[in-house]
Design a protein around this motif. Structure first.
Motif, PDB file in Angstrom:
ATOM      1  N   CYS A 215       0.807  -1.224   0.000  1.00 32.81           N
ATOM      2  CA  CYS A 215       0.000   0.000   0.000  1.00 32.81           C
ATOM      3  C   CYS A 215       0.837   1.269   0.000  1.00 32.81           C
ATOM      4  O   CYS A 215       0.269   2.377   0.038  1.00 32.81           O
ATOM      5  CB  CYS A 215      -0.943   0.009   1.199  1.00 32.81           C
ATOM      6  N   GLY A 216       2.157   1.148   0.011  1.00 32.14           N
ATOM      7  CA  GLY A 216       3.024   2.321  -0.011  1.00 32.14           C
ATOM      8  C   GLY A 216       3.165   3.016   1.326  1.00 32.14           C
ATOM      9  O   GLY A 216       3.547   4.193   1.377  1.00 32.14           O
ATOM     10  N   LYS A 217       2.878   2.331   2.409  1.00 36.02           N
ATOM     11  CA  LYS A 217       3.022   2.921   3.739  1.00 36.02           C
ATOM     12  C   LYS A 217       4.456   2.743   4.228  1.00 36.02           C
ATOM     13  O   LYS A 217       5.229   1.960   3.675  1.00 36.02           O
ATOM     14  CB  LYS A 217       2.035   2.279   4.715  1.00 36.02           C
ATOM     15  N   THR A 218       4.812   3.459   5.302  1.00 38.47           N
ATOM     16  CA  THR A 218       6.141   3.365   5.904  1.00 38.47           C
ATOM     17  C   THR A 218       6.081   2.419   7.090  1.00 38.47           C
ATOM     18  O   THR A 218       5.239   2.586   7.982  1.00 38.47           O
ATOM     19  CB  THR A 218       6.642   4.742   6.368  1.00 38.47           C
ATOM     20  N   CYS A 219       6.982   1.433   7.108  1.00 35.74           N
ATOM     21  CA  CYS A 219       6.953   0.380   8.104  1.00 35.74           C
ATOM     22  C   CYS A 219       8.139   0.541   9.063  1.00 35.74           C
ATOM     23  O   CYS A 219       9.282   0.745   8.646  1.00 35.74           O
ATOM     24  CB  CYS A 219       7.005  -0.995   7.438  1.00 35.74           C
ATOM     25  N   PHE A 220       7.841   0.436  10.353  1.00 32.29           N
ATOM     26  CA  PHE A 220       8.863   0.483  11.397  1.00 32.29           C
ATOM     27  C   PHE A 220       8.756  -0.777  12.258  1.00 32.29           C
ATOM     28  O   PHE A 220       7.648  -1.275  12.504  1.00 32.29           O
ATOM     29  CB  PHE A 220       8.689   1.726  12.287  1.00 32.29           C
ATOM     30  N   ILE A 221       9.898  -1.260  12.703  1.00 29.75           N
ATOM     31  CA  ILE A 221       9.940  -2.460  13.543  1.00 29.75           C
ATOM     32  C   ILE A 221      10.722  -2.152  14.824  1.00 29.75           C
ATOM     33  O   ILE A 221      11.533  -1.229  14.856  1.00 29.75           O
ATOM     34  CB  ILE A 221      10.577  -3.648  12.799  1.00 29.75           C
ATOM     35  N   PRO A 222      10.497  -2.928  15.886  1.00 33.89           N
ATOM     36  CA  PRO A 222      11.178  -2.633  17.161  1.00 33.89           C
ATOM     37  C   PRO A 222      12.663  -3.014  17.121  1.00 33.89           C
ATOM     38  O   PRO A 222      13.060  -3.980  16.464  1.00 33.89           O
ATOM     39  CB  PRO A 222      10.431  -3.501  18.183  1.00 33.89           C
ATOM     40  N   ARG A 223      13.444  -2.246  17.856  1.00 33.16           N
ATOM     41  CA  ARG A 223      14.838  -2.591  18.144  1.00 33.16           C
ATOM     42  C   ARG A 223      15.023  -2.432  19.646  1.00 33.16           C
ATOM     43  O   ARG A 223      15.024  -1.328  20.184  1.00 33.16           O
ATOM     44  CB  ARG A 223      15.817  -1.694  17.372  1.00 33.16           C
ATOM     45  N   TYR A 224      15.166  -3.576  20.330  1.00 30.09           N
ATOM     46  CA  TYR A 224      15.229  -3.600  21.788  1.00 30.09           C
ATOM     47  C   TYR A 224      16.676  -3.432  22.265  1.00 30.09           C
ATOM     48  O   TYR A 224      17.620  -3.879  21.613  1.00 30.09           O
ATOM     49  CB  TYR A 224      14.682  -4.923  22.329  1.00 30.09           C
ATOM     50  N   ARG A 225      16.802  -2.819  23.438  1.00 34.18           N
ATOM     51  CA  ARG A 225      18.068  -2.816  24.168  1.00 34.18           C
ATOM     52  C   ARG A 225      17.880  -3.725  25.371  1.00 34.18           C
ATOM     53  O   ARG A 225      17.143  -3.392  26.302  1.00 34.18           O
ATOM     54  CB  ARG A 225      18.446  -1.401  24.618  1.00 34.18           C
ATOM     55  N   PHE A 226      18.559  -4.845  25.356  1.00 32.46           N
ATOM     56  CA  PHE A 226      18.256  -5.895  26.322  1.00 32.46           C
ATOM     57  C   PHE A 226      18.798  -5.611  27.714  1.00 32.46           C
ATOM     58  O   PHE A 226      18.432  -6.283  28.659  1.00 32.46           O
ATOM     59  CB  PHE A 226      18.791  -7.235  25.807  1.00 32.46           C
ATOM     60  N   GLN A 227      19.701  -4.647  27.878  1.00 33.51           N
ATOM     61  CA  GLN A 227      20.197  -4.304  29.201  1.00 33.51           C
ATOM     62  C   GLN A 227      19.333  -3.245  29.889  1.00 33.51           C
ATOM     63  O   GLN A 227      19.666  -2.809  30.994  1.00 33.51           O
ATOM     64  CB  GLN A 227      21.645  -3.795  29.098  1.00 33.51           C
ATOM     65  N   SER A 228      18.247  -2.837  29.247  1.00 32.89           N
ATOM     66  CA  SER A 228      17.365  -1.821  29.817  1.00 32.89           C
ATOM     67  C   SER A 228      15.963  -2.059  29.265  1.00 32.89           C
ATOM     68  O   SER A 228      15.698  -3.065  28.606  1.00 32.89           O
ATOM     69  CB  SER A 228      17.865  -0.411  29.462  1.00 32.89           C
ATOM     70  N   ASN A 229      15.046  -1.120  29.556  1.00 34.94           N
ATOM     71  CA  ASN A 229      13.689  -1.205  28.999  1.00 34.94           C
ATOM     72  C   ASN A 229      13.505  -0.218  27.842  1.00 34.94           C
ATOM     73  O   ASN A 229      12.386   0.183  27.535  1.00 34.94           O
ATOM     74  CB  ASN A 229      12.646  -0.940  30.087  1.00 34.94           C
ATOM     75  N   HIS A 230      14.617   0.166  27.208  1.00 32.99           N
ATOM     76  CA  HIS A 230      14.557   1.125  26.099  1.00 32.99           C
ATOM     77  C   HIS A 230      14.321   0.378  24.788  1.00 32.99           C
ATOM     78  O   HIS A 230      14.890  -0.686  24.544  1.00 32.99           O
ATOM     79  CB  HIS A 230      15.858   1.920  26.024  1.00 32.99           C
ATOM     80  N   MET A 231      13.481   0.994  23.955  1.00 31.65           N
ATOM     81  CA  MET A 231      13.160   0.422  22.654  1.00 31.65           C
ATOM     82  C   MET A 231      12.975   1.558  21.652  1.00 31.65           C
ATOM     83  O   MET A 231      12.408   2.599  21.985  1.00 31.65           O
ATOM     84  CB  MET A 231      11.882  -0.429  22.740  1.00 31.65           C
ATOM     85  N   ASP A 232      13.455   1.348  20.452  1.00 33.51           N
ATOM     86  CA  ASP A 232      13.261   2.289  19.349  1.00 33.51           C
ATOM     87  C   ASP A 232      12.517   1.589  18.227  1.00 33.51           C
ATOM     88  O   ASP A 232      12.621   0.368  18.055  1.00 33.51           O
ATOM     89  CB  ASP A 232      14.601   2.809  18.825  1.00 33.51           C
ATOM     90  N   MET A 233      11.772   2.385  17.459  1.00 31.71           N
ATOM     91  CA  MET A 233      11.126   1.889  16.247  1.00 31.71           C
ATOM     92  C   MET A 233      11.928   2.397  15.057  1.00 31.71           C
ATOM     93  O   MET A 233      11.990   3.619  14.824  1.00 31.71           O
ATOM     94  CB  MET A 233       9.677   2.363  16.176  1.00 31.71           C
TER      95      MET A 233
END
Length: 333
Positions: free
Chosen positions: A206-224
């Protein structure tokens, strides 16, 4: 009978002289006295003197504490304590107990203070506040529910998982929030989660922009971070959870720094119909949703994907848990 001192009256007898011991103790004075023998120390009396030792054998300070010692270096000489100095020392000692309070009345009381009936006895546990008791009860309920839900998920066959995943993919593609969203975040599914492969392919179709999680396993921080294509997933490295995700040192576009998100697909172990979610205990998504509220003007719509076996009558939550906007499963009206 002893012979007198001096020349002997008998011929051939040498003159008798005093012995060495007599020279030591004999005195020409008629008032001569024997030397005084020191009496043994009194065990109940503390010895005096600056370097005297106390009854236990340790060196103690003299009674004139604070008097300057002229033999000490200038930086080691002490001052005589005045009444104001003693009061100031008491305030500082109280400030240390109170973690910064200068007023002794405001200092934190020690264990020994307070009425005798309120003191904690040796071996007695600390008093539990109602907040602590409630938090412990919620934590125990979450542990029990997680164990029960994992058993439910293990009992689902592979065919049933595939059937429900395809059914939910069709529901997602027909959902109004999905159709009007352009920047979408979606999780890469684990074996006990709804499969998201078909949804990811439709996002790019559909031409949308897709983001997926990237976890930091030593903390509770996550980026898309942005995903370039569906085929890229197989080449991403795997984590200890057997999930594909980009490496931490790999430069990728991050969603919050480039405009935010419109829609977030939420994973989880359990859900109820009120939108309460039970995660795996790391708090990645709860923390990320609070970051979205700080960086975006409009809150992204959150849509949870679940098997019907993951729906619970009630999910225990605390103040840190964030509700989802909608839970999508097989029997969703």
């Amino acid at each position: 009978m002893s012979l007198p001192l001096g020349p002997s009256p008998f011929p051939g007898v040498p003159e008798r002289r005093p012995e060495r011991a007599d020279l030591t103790y004999r005195s020409p004075s008629p008032t001569w006295k024997s030397p005084e023998v020191p009496s043994p120390p009194d065990p109940g009396k503390r010895p005096a003197g600056r370097n005297a030792r106390c009854l236990h054998g340790f060196r103690r300070r003299s009674a004139s504490i604070g008097a300057a010692n002229p033999r000490s270096p200038p930086h080691r000489r002490s001052r005589r304590w005045s009444g104001a100095g003693v009061a100031r020392a008491g305030q500082l000692r109280g400030a240390w107990r109170g973690r910064g309070a200068r007023d002794p009345e405001a200092a934190r009381p020690s264990r020994a203070c307070g009425p005798a009936d309120q003191r904690r006895q040796p071996g007695e546990r600390a008093a539990c506040t109602p907040h602590m008791a409630a938090a412990a009860a919620v934590s125990g309920a979450k542990r029990s529910l997680r164990a029960e839900l994992k058993q439910r998920l293990r009992a689902i066959s592979a065919e049933e998982r595939l059937r429900q995943s395809r059914l939910l993919a069709q529901k997602v593609m027909a959902h109004s929030q999905y159709q009007k969203s352009q920047r979408i975040s979606i999780f890469l599914s684990m074996p006990d989660e709804i499969e998201t492969d078909e949804i990811i392919k439709d996002i790019f179709r559909c031409g949308k922009t897709c983001f997926i999680p990237r976890y930091r396993f030593q903390s509770n921080h996550m980026d898309m971070v942005r995903l370039a294509s569906p085929e890229e997933i197989a080449s991403l490295p795997k984590t200890s959870w057997n999930i594909h995700q980009p490496g931490e040192d790999e430069a990728r576009e991050e969603a919050l720094s480039t405009g935010g998100l419109d829609l977030i697909f939420m994973p989880g172990l359990g859900f109820d119909k009120e939108g309460h979610r039970l995660g795996r205990g790391r708090g990645y998504y709860d923390t990320y949703l609070r970051r979205c509220e700080q960086h975006q003007r409009a809150k992204p719509y959150t849509l949870a994907l679940a098997f019907k076996e993951q729906i619970c009558a009630q999910v225990p939550v605390d103040e840190h848990d964030v509700k989802v906007d909608e839970v999508l499963y097989e029997d969703t009206p």
